[in-house]
Structure formats: C-alpha cells, structure tokens
Design a protein around this motif. Structure first.
Motif, PDB file in Angstrom:
ATOM      1  N   SER A   1       0.856  -1.182   0.000  1.00  0.00           N
ATOM      2  CA  SER A   1       0.000   0.000   0.000  1.00  0.00           C
ATOM      3  C   SER A   1       0.894   1.234   0.000  1.00  0.00           C
ATOM      4  O   SER A   1       1.226   1.785   1.036  1.00  0.00           O
ATOM      5  CB  SER A   1      -0.894  -0.029   1.236  1.00  0.00           C
ATOM      6  OG  SER A   1      -1.333   1.262   1.538  1.00  0.00           O
ATOM      7  N   LEU A   2       1.336   1.593  -1.189  1.00  0.00           N
ATOM      8  CA  LEU A   2       2.210   2.758  -1.351  1.00  0.00           C
ATOM      9  C   LEU A   2       1.580   3.696  -2.369  1.00  0.00           C
ATOM     10  O   LEU A   2       1.433   3.321  -3.518  1.00  0.00           O
ATOM     11  CB  LEU A   2       3.586   2.328  -1.888  1.00  0.00           C
ATOM     12  CG  LEU A   2       4.589   1.689  -0.950  1.00  0.00           C
ATOM     13  CD1 LEU A   2       5.809   1.258  -1.726  1.00  0.00           C
ATOM     14  CD2 LEU A   2       4.995   2.669   0.122  1.00  0.00           C
ATOM     15  N   PRO A   3       1.209   4.891  -1.955  1.00  0.00           N
ATOM     16  CA  PRO A   3       0.605   5.826  -2.915  1.00  0.00           C
ATOM     17  C   PRO A   3       1.597   6.298  -3.975  1.00  0.00           C
ATOM     18  O   PRO A   3       1.196   6.647  -5.083  1.00  0.00           O
ATOM     19  CB  PRO A   3       0.145   6.981  -2.033  1.00  0.00           C
ATOM     20  CG  PRO A   3       0.852   6.836  -0.743  1.00  0.00           C
ATOM     21  CD  PRO A   3       1.249   5.415  -0.587  1.00  0.00           C
ATOM     22  N   ALA A   4       2.868   6.316  -3.653  1.00  0.00           N
ATOM     23  CA  ALA A   4       3.889   6.764  -4.615  1.00  0.00           C
ATOM     24  C   ALA A   4       5.205   6.122  -4.230  1.00  0.00           C
ATOM     25  O   ALA A   4       5.269   5.349  -3.284  1.00  0.00           O
ATOM     26  CB  ALA A   4       3.994   8.287  -4.605  1.00  0.00           C
ATOM     27  N   ARG A   5       6.253   6.454  -4.979  1.00  0.00           N
ATOM     28  CA  ARG A   5       7.532   5.805  -4.701  1.00  0.00           C
ATOM     29  C   ARG A   5       8.329   6.549  -3.640  1.00  0.00           C
ATOM     30  O   ARG A   5       8.397   7.768  -3.658  1.00  0.00           O
ATOM     31  CB  ARG A   5       8.365   5.746  -5.985  1.00  0.00           C
ATOM     32  CG  ARG A   5       7.794   4.773  -6.988  1.00  0.00           C
ATOM     33  CD  ARG A   5       8.635   4.682  -8.229  1.00  0.00           C
ATOM     34  NE  ARG A   5       9.897   3.999  -7.990  1.00  0.00           N
ATOM     35  CZ  ARG A   5      10.646   3.492  -8.966  1.00  0.00           C
ATOM     36  NH1 ARG A   5      10.259   3.604 -10.214  1.00  0.00           N
ATOM     37  NH2 ARG A   5      11.775   2.899  -8.700  1.00  0.00           N
ATOM     38  N   PRO A   6       8.933   5.812  -2.696  1.00  0.00           N
ATOM     39  CA  PRO A   6       9.852   6.458  -1.748  1.00  0.00           C
ATOM     40  C   PRO A   6      11.100   6.940  -2.487  1.00  0.00           C
ATOM     41  O   PRO A   6      11.300   6.598  -3.652  1.00  0.00           O
ATOM     42  CB  PRO A   6      10.213   5.338  -0.775  1.00  0.00           C
ATOM     43  CG  PRO A   6       9.268   4.230  -1.039  1.00  0.00           C
ATOM     44  CD  PRO A   6       8.779   4.389  -2.431  1.00  0.00           C
TER      45      PRO A   6
ATOM     46  N   VAL B   1       4.584 -10.626   3.396  1.00  0.00           N
ATOM     47  CA  VAL B   1       5.279  -9.337   3.410  1.00  0.00           C
ATOM     48  C   VAL B   1       4.241  -8.227   3.259  1.00  0.00           C
ATOM     49  O   VAL B   1       3.436  -8.258   2.330  1.00  0.00           O
ATOM     50  CB  VAL B   1       6.308  -9.229   2.260  1.00  0.00           C
ATOM     51  CG1 VAL B   1       7.061  -7.911   2.343  1.00  0.00           C
ATOM     52  CG2 VAL B   1       7.282 -10.388   2.302  1.00  0.00           C
ATOM     53  N   ASP B   2       4.263  -7.295   4.199  1.00  0.00           N
ATOM     54  CA  ASP B   2       3.331  -6.159   4.144  1.00  0.00           C
ATOM     55  C   ASP B   2       4.134  -4.892   4.013  1.00  0.00           C
ATOM     56  O   ASP B   2       5.014  -4.629   4.836  1.00  0.00           O
ATOM     57  CB  ASP B   2       2.521  -6.070   5.451  1.00  0.00           C
ATOM     58  CG  ASP B   2       1.238  -6.838   5.328  1.00  0.00           C
ATOM     59  OD1 ASP B   2       0.595  -6.718   4.269  1.00  0.00           O
ATOM     60  OD2 ASP B   2       0.883  -7.554   6.288  1.00  0.00           O
ATOM     61  N   ILE B   3       3.840  -4.105   3.000  1.00  0.00           N
ATOM     62  CA  ILE B   3       4.544  -2.836   2.824  1.00  0.00           C
ATOM     63  C   ILE B   3       3.513  -1.732   2.848  1.00  0.00           C
ATOM     64  O   ILE B   3       2.580  -1.735   2.045  1.00  0.00           O
ATOM     65  CB  ILE B   3       5.284  -2.792   1.477  1.00  0.00           C
ATOM     66  CG1 ILE B   3       6.274  -3.948   1.402  1.00  0.00           C
ATOM     67  CG2 ILE B   3       5.995  -1.463   1.286  1.00  0.00           C
ATOM     68  CD1 ILE B   3       6.992  -4.043   0.088  1.00  0.00           C
ATOM     69  N   LEU B   4       3.657  -0.808   3.785  1.00  0.00           N
ATOM     70  CA  LEU B   4       2.719   0.315   3.746  1.00  0.00           C
ATOM     71  C   LEU B   4       3.377   1.605   4.204  1.00  0.00           C
ATOM     72  O   LEU B   4       4.416   1.599   4.859  1.00  0.00           O
ATOM     73  CB  LEU B   4       1.458   0.018   4.563  1.00  0.00           C
ATOM     74  CG  LEU B   4       1.566  -0.351   6.026  1.00  0.00           C
ATOM     75  CD1 LEU B   4       1.587   0.899   6.862  1.00  0.00           C
ATOM     76  CD2 LEU B   4       0.351  -1.171   6.423  1.00  0.00           C
ATOM     77  N   PHE B   5       2.772   2.698   3.807  1.00  0.00           N
ATOM     78  CA  PHE B   5       3.290   4.020   4.135  1.00  0.00           C
ATOM     79  C   PHE B   5       2.261   4.752   4.964  1.00  0.00           C
ATOM     80  O   PHE B   5       1.119   4.908   4.539  1.00  0.00           O
ATOM     81  CB  PHE B   5       3.580   4.787   2.846  1.00  0.00           C
ATOM     82  CG  PHE B   5       4.148   6.150   3.096  1.00  0.00           C
ATOM     83  CD1 PHE B   5       5.494   6.308   3.360  1.00  0.00           C
ATOM     84  CD2 PHE B   5       3.337   7.275   3.077  1.00  0.00           C
ATOM     85  CE1 PHE B   5       6.022   7.562   3.602  1.00  0.00           C
ATOM     86  CE2 PHE B   5       3.865   8.530   3.321  1.00  0.00           C
ATOM     87  CZ  PHE B   5       5.204   8.666   3.580  1.00  0.00           C
ATOM     88  N   ARG B   6       2.662   5.149   6.191  1.00  0.00           N
ATOM     89  CA  ARG B   6       1.744   5.902   7.056  1.00  0.00           C
ATOM     90  C   ARG B   6       2.534   6.997   7.749  1.00  0.00           C
ATOM     91  O   ARG B   6       3.578   6.726   8.331  1.00  0.00           O
ATOM     92  CB  ARG B   6       1.138   5.000   8.133  1.00  0.00           C
ATOM     93  CG  ARG B   6       0.184   3.961   7.627  1.00  0.00           C
ATOM     94  CD  ARG B   6      -1.211   4.500   7.404  1.00  0.00           C
ATOM     95  NE  ARG B   6      -2.103   3.431   6.967  1.00  0.00           N
ATOM     96  CZ  ARG B   6      -2.109   2.931   5.747  1.00  0.00           C
ATOM     97  NH1 ARG B   6      -1.294   3.409   4.841  1.00  0.00           N
ATOM     98  NH2 ARG B   6      -2.936   1.953   5.411  1.00  0.00           N
TER      99      ARG B   6
ATOM    100  N   MET C   1      10.095  -3.399  10.057  1.00  0.00           N
ATOM    101  CA  MET C   1      11.095  -2.367   9.789  1.00  0.00           C
ATOM    102  C   MET C   1      10.370  -1.053   9.552  1.00  0.00           C
ATOM    103  O   MET C   1       9.362  -1.020   8.856  1.00  0.00           O
ATOM    104  CB  MET C   1      11.906  -2.726   8.549  1.00  0.00           C
ATOM    105  CG  MET C   1      12.642  -4.032   8.695  1.00  0.00           C
ATOM    106  SD  MET C   1      13.652  -4.382   7.266  1.00  0.00           S
ATOM    107  CE  MET C   1      12.433  -4.881   6.076  1.00  0.00           C
ATOM    108  N   GLU C   2      10.899   0.003  10.154  1.00  0.00           N
ATOM    109  CA  GLU C   2      10.293   1.306   9.934  1.00  0.00           C
ATOM    110  C   GLU C   2      11.348   2.278   9.454  1.00  0.00           C
ATOM    111  O   GLU C   2      12.427   2.374  10.030  1.00  0.00           O
ATOM    112  CB  GLU C   2       9.657   1.822  11.224  1.00  0.00           C
ATOM    113  CG  GLU C   2       8.344   1.153  11.521  1.00  0.00           C
ATOM    114  CD  GLU C   2       7.448   2.020  12.371  1.00  0.00           C
ATOM    115  OE1 GLU C   2       7.987   2.704  13.252  1.00  0.00           O
ATOM    116  OE2 GLU C   2       6.231   2.033  12.150  1.00  0.00           O
ATOM    117  N   LEU C   3      11.025   2.986   8.387  1.00  0.00           N
ATOM    118  CA  LEU C   3      11.959   3.945   7.797  1.00  0.00           C
ATOM    119  C   LEU C   3      11.238   5.252   7.570  1.00  0.00           C
ATOM    120  O   LEU C   3      10.243   5.280   6.859  1.00  0.00           O
ATOM    121  CB  LEU C   3      12.415   3.439   6.430  1.00  0.00           C
ATOM    122  CG  LEU C   3      13.528   2.432   6.346  1.00  0.00           C
ATOM    123  CD1 LEU C   3      13.473   1.741   5.006  1.00  0.00           C
ATOM    124  CD2 LEU C   3      14.853   3.138   6.486  1.00  0.00           C
ATOM    125  N   PRO C   4      11.715   6.336   8.183  1.00  0.00           N
ATOM    126  CA  PRO C   4      11.116   7.623   7.833  1.00  0.00           C
ATOM    127  C   PRO C   4      11.501   7.963   6.403  1.00  0.00           C
ATOM    128  O   PRO C   4      12.660   7.817   6.012  1.00  0.00           O
ATOM    129  CB  PRO C   4      11.757   8.592   8.821  1.00  0.00           C
ATOM    130  CG  PRO C   4      12.958   7.919   9.332  1.00  0.00           C
ATOM    131  CD  PRO C   4      12.798   6.439   9.147  1.00  0.00           C
TER     132      PRO C   4
END
Lengths: 217, 472
Positions: B362-367, B397-402, B454-457
């Motif tokens: 769930s990524l609205p755009a690319r990091p 594997v769950d990838i999300l941006f919050r 894992m959390e990455l700002p």
C-alpha cells in the motif's frame, strides 16, 4: 511481415533493423520512446512488435507498459519483448490475458539469429516465446508442487521446452528424439498435470504456462 | 546613592561600609527590577481588561468606542510582542551592566519580499499585490515562528515571578525598616524630645527594630539579586537554557557519526566488490573474446572449420560475460526496482523465492531511491533468512506508508528463535536501516511465528519517475 521496433540504443536498434530486414521482414517503424511506440503500434498495426522494456522518457518499464496498453486496444497484437533481465513478474503480465502472441526474451538471445528470428515468427503466428531463464525460474518455484514431482526428468525437459513455446518438431530437434516420442511425452504431461488436452499447439502452450504460473487458464 | 566602587577601607568600619554599599546597590537594582517587572504586565493587563470590558458590556450607544475596543483587542498580541521584546532588551542590558554577562540579541532578521516580473510581491510562500501586505505577512510569520519571540514572552512572565519572589520582598524589608525607624525619629523630633520615659524606651526599641530590618534588607538584597541574575541568564540565554537541547544534539551527532561511518564503510566495501567482479569477470572475458577474435581473423583463410569453432567459443564467452554483468547489476541496483519501484520489486522477489510468499503493498507513490533500495535489500535478506534459518513454508510481506514512515512487516511460519546475536544478518539490516534513522523490531518466540517490522522515515516522490539514468 511488417514489424514495429522500439529500442532506444542506436547501435542495437540499427543491428535489429539489419537483422530483421536480412530475414525478409519490413520495418514499418523504428521508435525510441514509450509514447512513440504506442502511437506507432496503433497507427501501423504491425504483424509483430519487437519492444525493449526500458524506454525513455522515464527509463522505467515504459516499453512493456506501451505494449500492454496497445494489446488492450488491439487484442492479441503480437508483441515480442526484449530485456536485459527477465522477470517472472513481467512474463505473468504479458501472459495475463491468455490470448498468446507474446514473447519475452533476454536481449542476448538476439546473438543467435536463427533462434531469435524463429521466436519473432512464432509470436507473429500467435504463439509464445518465453525465455529459458523465465521458464527455469518458473519450474524451480513450482518444483515442490505435487504434480510436477511425478513427472520424469525427460518429461520435465519437454515441459520446459514446451513452455518456452517450442513446437513439437523443435522439441524433437533440441532433444534429438522422434516426433512420436515428443507427442507421447506431451500426452503424459497433460495427463499428470490434469490439463484438458488441446489440439491447437498455441492453446496447449498457454495452458501449460497458466498452470505453471498458478493462474487459471 | 552609594557608588559600587567604594574604596576598601581597612578594618571593621571599612568592611561594614562595603557591606552597606553592596546592600544599597542591590536594593537599587531590586527597585529597578520591580518597576520593570510590574510595568509591562500592568500595561498589557489593563489594555486587555479595558478592551474586554467595553466589548462585554454589551452594545454600546457609541459604535466608535466598541470599534476602538475591538481594534485594541485585535492589536493586543502585537502589544504583547513589543512589550515582551522591550522587556527582554532591558534585561539584557542589565545582565551586561550588573553581572558582566553578555547575552546576544538573536532575533531573526525579517526577510524582504521580492518582486516578480508581474509586479507582485513574493514572500517565499505566496504572492501579494501590495508590498505593505507582503511585508506584514512576512513580519508576522517570521516573528511568530521565531523561538526568540516566545522566549521573550516567557521572560515577561518569568521576570514578573522573579521580581515577586526576590526583588520585591527585599525591597519591602528595606522600605518597612526605613519607615519604622523614620516614624520614630519623626515622633521624637515633633515632640521636641521624649514625652515619657517608658514611651521613650519603646520608641528607641522600635527605632532599633527598624534599623535591624533595614540591615536585614541590605543583607538579603545582594544574594537575592545574585539569584535573580542566575535566573535571568538561564531564561534569556539559549546557550544556557539549551543545555537539554545540547545534550539531545550531542547524542544525535554521535548517532549520525556512527551511522555515517557504517554507511561509508559498507559503500566502500561494495565498490571494492564491484571493482573486483568487473576486473576478474566481464573485463577478463572481454579481453579473452578480443584475443579469440584476433585468432579467428588469422585462421579465417587457412582453417575455416577451426575459425568457426572459435567463433562459437567467442559467442559463448560474451554470453557468459553478459550473465555476470547482469548478476552484478542486480546486486548494485535491481533493474526491476529501477523500473517498477519497491512494491513490484518485492513481488518479483517473492516470485523467485522458494517459499510461498504473499505480498501486500500500500504505497501511494515511490519512496526516495536510496530508501527504496535499502528497504529492498533488507526484505531480500529477510526472505533469504526465512528460507535458510527458519525453514518457513509461508511468508507474508506487508509494505505500507503511514505518516511519513515506510513500514515493512515480514512474517513467516517457521520455527522462530531468530535473534540479532545469532548472526543471521539482522545486525547488517539494522545498520542499513540506521543510515536512514530506520529501526527494526523483532518478535520470534521459539516455535514461531517470526514477525520482523522495519520502519523507515521517508518522503514519497511523485509516482513513476526515473531513478536511474543508467540503462541496465
């Protein structure tokens, strides 16, 4: 046969043009970018398109996207995609609509002119041409699945070549066995994988690929 | 008033004179502080009370009075700003004069708006037609966001408190003592001598008590003013009040130094590996191909079959060289990541991995590209771990941006018991994440399941932009 070619590197583009023309193809258009490719495909409606995955302006998977977009508008438009690396992910996307007429090869397969031209012709005829690397990975990731384990090593070889898109005669030539033996192996494979037998060679390949991809055919 | 530089006289009397002079000087300072601390808040208080009283009084017959009150109330924050700033300026002058402590004026300079070709004024945020308006907007924004402004406001309150606790009580002692003594003196003078012996005794006693209180005031004032100076210095000087901030920054710098060292070290190692691979791999093969081609040229006429054989060899070598380059490129920056971004790159990883791997993105755009790459390699490592160490059948594997954080969770149904100390590459992942202030948390009880988060700002870029100008 009319070809639309998309490749942004000048040397490779010229090389491909020369190669294709030497084998009796006509180049309808040779373009460099994704948007140009989509335009050319919709305008010329070629017998086959040879497309590099990574094209300007974004240098992402622009070529693949343009090819998929064109196939949405012109169903079963034959497209052969070339790339410096092959991904199961892209193979799945190309095969997703299940209509065939797609190819996905490493760029270096062009070195072997006969095989490359054969792949172009196969795709133009509505068949498939999948890179051995993709098929190997597919077989690898499905190797632990029950049905594949009951195939004999020889049957597995035949399955791999069939998934690449080879015809019966090509398989018999590659494995140096008789046509009859190939037909027998294929019949066994279809029985063991519980696939409905299909008369049309292309439909047969698509069924196998769908099975390997774990997607309903 | 006694000047502070009284020449030191010898002996007891001299010491007493010094003490009294210091006391009087401190008392004068107390008076100044008391005046200063009450004046500002007093003005502001009556300003607010007057405006509010008029407005809350209900509809006024004279609209102009209400209007003036309204304007007064609206302008009150500006009043607070000016009063508090002036108050701080006075205090800083005194800090220099009384304690020799120089506290710098650190207020931000107000930027000047720039004019564009259409004649509009640009503040750095938006355009205004009027220069005046642009200037006011800039002024208000700068002042409101300047920490020094709020320091001034805090000091207006703090100074009042300091005066109430330190300066005013000392002053009160002196005044009270002085009044007590003076009253008795006046009594004596007005009565032309003592009226009654008993009363006289009482008056003398009271006079002495007054003197004692004066002495007390003189004694208390200097330490009180020393305390006040300490207080003022702390409140006004960010270098002193910023001790906590300083500690935080020191820690941050330490952290950055270690992570930078890690990043630079691993970068250098990577580059060495790439150089080695290129040197021993593709480069050597290309040299061999060149030599073979030379031989073919030589054999073309004399021995065509051998030349043909060599040609096949050369082609094989070039194919191998390509394969090696491809693997090398995948290690530097996976092409699928460059072409598709993190979500699809991880999906491609999942397709190639031995276990069944389910990927939810769930990524609205690319990091940003570096974060994307770090995240990709970390996931790649974790998937390899799940296969190698925990013998998992299924991986999620769950990838999300919050909220400015890229969060990746990798869960497997293996037998658990993963720990960073066990040399499973988790330390390396932590270091890789650390470069971006990321963190890794792990839950892996014996018997499983293992969940690694894992959390990455990071900041998301606009979708589908090229992050690699190289053709791979």
């Amino acid at each position: 046969m009319r070809v639309v070619l998309a490749e942004d590197l000048y040397l490779l583009r010229e090389g491909l043009i020369r190669l294709l023309e030497a084998h009796g193809f006509t180049i309808a258009a040779a373009v460099e970018t994704g948007p140009e490719l989509l335009e050319a495909l919709l305008e010329h409606r070629p017998d086959v398109a040879v497309v590099d995955v990574r094209l300007p302006p974004t240098l992402t998977d622009e070529g693949l996207q343009a090819a998929l977009a064109a196939r949405r508008q012109i169903p079963a438009l034959p497209v052969l995609v070339l790339s410096q690396h092959v991904q199961q992910l892209y193979a799945r996307e190309l095969l997703a609509d299940g209509t065939g007429g797609v190819g996905y090869l490493l760029k270096d397969r062009v070195f072997n002119a006969e095989q490359f031209i054969d792949a172009v012709r196969r795709v133009a005829a509505g068949g498939t041409a999948m890179d051995p690397d993709v098929i190997a990975k597919l077989l690898e990731s499905r190797a632990r699945s029950q049905p594949l384990q009951c195939l004999s090593p020889r049957e597995r070889e035949v399955l791999g070549l069939m998934a690449e898109g080879c015809s019966n005669s090509a398989i018999s030539a590659r494995l140096t066995i008789s046509d009859g033996a190939v037909a027998k192996h294929i019949a066994n494979i279809f029985t063991k994988l519980e696939l409905a037998p299909a008369e049309d060679a292309n439909r047969r390949v698509l069924a196998v690929l769908a099975h390997l991809n774990g997607t309903p055919a | 008033m006694v000047s502070p530089s009284v020449p030191a006289a010898g002996g007891w009397a001299g010491r007493y004179r010094e003490w009294a002079a210091a006391g009087l000087l401190a008392q004068r300072q107390c008076l100044q502080v008391a005046v200063q601390a009450t004046a500002g808040p007093f003005v502001l208080f009556f300003w607010a009370v007057a405006s509010l009283a008029v407005l809350l009084d209900g509809p006024n017959d004279d609209l102009r009075i209400s209007l003036v009150a309204l304007v007064g109330l609206a302008a009150w924050p500006a009043g607070l700003f000016w009063v508090s700033r002036y108050n701080s300026a006075v205090s800083k002058r005194r800090a220099d004069a009384w304690y020799g402590v120089v506290i710098a004026q650190r207020h931000r300079t107000i930027p000047v708006p720039t004019q564009d070709e259409r004649g509009h004024w640009w503040t750095g945020h938006s355009y205004y037609r009027q220069r005046r308006v642009a200037e006011s907007v800039l002024f208000v924004r700068e002042v409101a966001s300047d920490p020094e402004t709020w320091r001034d406001v805090r000091w207006l309150v703090g100074n009042g408190a300091a005066a109430a606790v330190l300066a005013i009580p000392s002053l009160a002692l002196l005044v009270f003592g002085a009044v007590t003594a003076a009253v008795q003196l006046l009594e004596v003078y007005s009565n032309r001598g003592f009226y009654l012996a008993t009363e006289g005794l009482d008056q003398i006693l009271q006079f002495v008590v007054g003197l004692v209180i004066i002495g007390l005031g003189l004694a208390v004032a200097p330490p009180a003013m020393r305390l006040y100076g300490e207080w003022m210095h702390r409140a006004l000087d960010p270098q002193v009040s910023g001790k906590l901030e300083k500690a935080r920054l020191t820690k941050r710098v330490e952290h950055l130094t270690t992570t930078r060292a890690d990043a630079v070290g691993s970068q250098a190692a990577e580059l060495r590996r790439i150089e080695r691979d290129l040197h021993d791999g593709a480069q050597a093969r290309l040299v061999a191909i060149g030599m073979t081609l030379g031989t073919i040229e030589h054999l073309m006429d004399s021995d065509p079959p051998a030349a043909r054989q060599l040609l096949a060899d050369a082609r094989q070598s070039s194919a191998t060289a390509l394969q090696e380059l491809r693997d090398l490129v995948r290690g530097i920056h996976p092409p699928v990541l460059a072409e598709r971004g993190l979500g699809d790159a991880v999906r491609a990883l999942a397709l190639d991995s031995a276990q069944n791997t389910e990927v939810t993105v769930s990524l609205p755009a690319r990091p940003e590209a570096p974060v994307e790459a770090a995240a990709y390699f970390c996931v790649s490592e974790l998937l390899a771990n799940a296969a190698k160490h925990s013998r998992a059948q299924q991986v999620w594997v769950d990838i999300l941006f919050r909220a400015g954080q890229l969060r990746i969770t990798v869960t497997d149904d293996g037998h658990g018991g993963a720990a960073p100390e066990r040399g499973s590459g988790l330390r390396g992942i932590e270091r890789r994440l650390g470069t971006f202030d990321g963190a890794l948390s792990l839950s892996s009880p014996p018997g499983g399941p293992t969940t690694i988060t894992m959390e990455l700002p990071c900041v998301l870029s606009s979708p589908r932009t090229s992050i690699s100008s190289e053709k791979a």
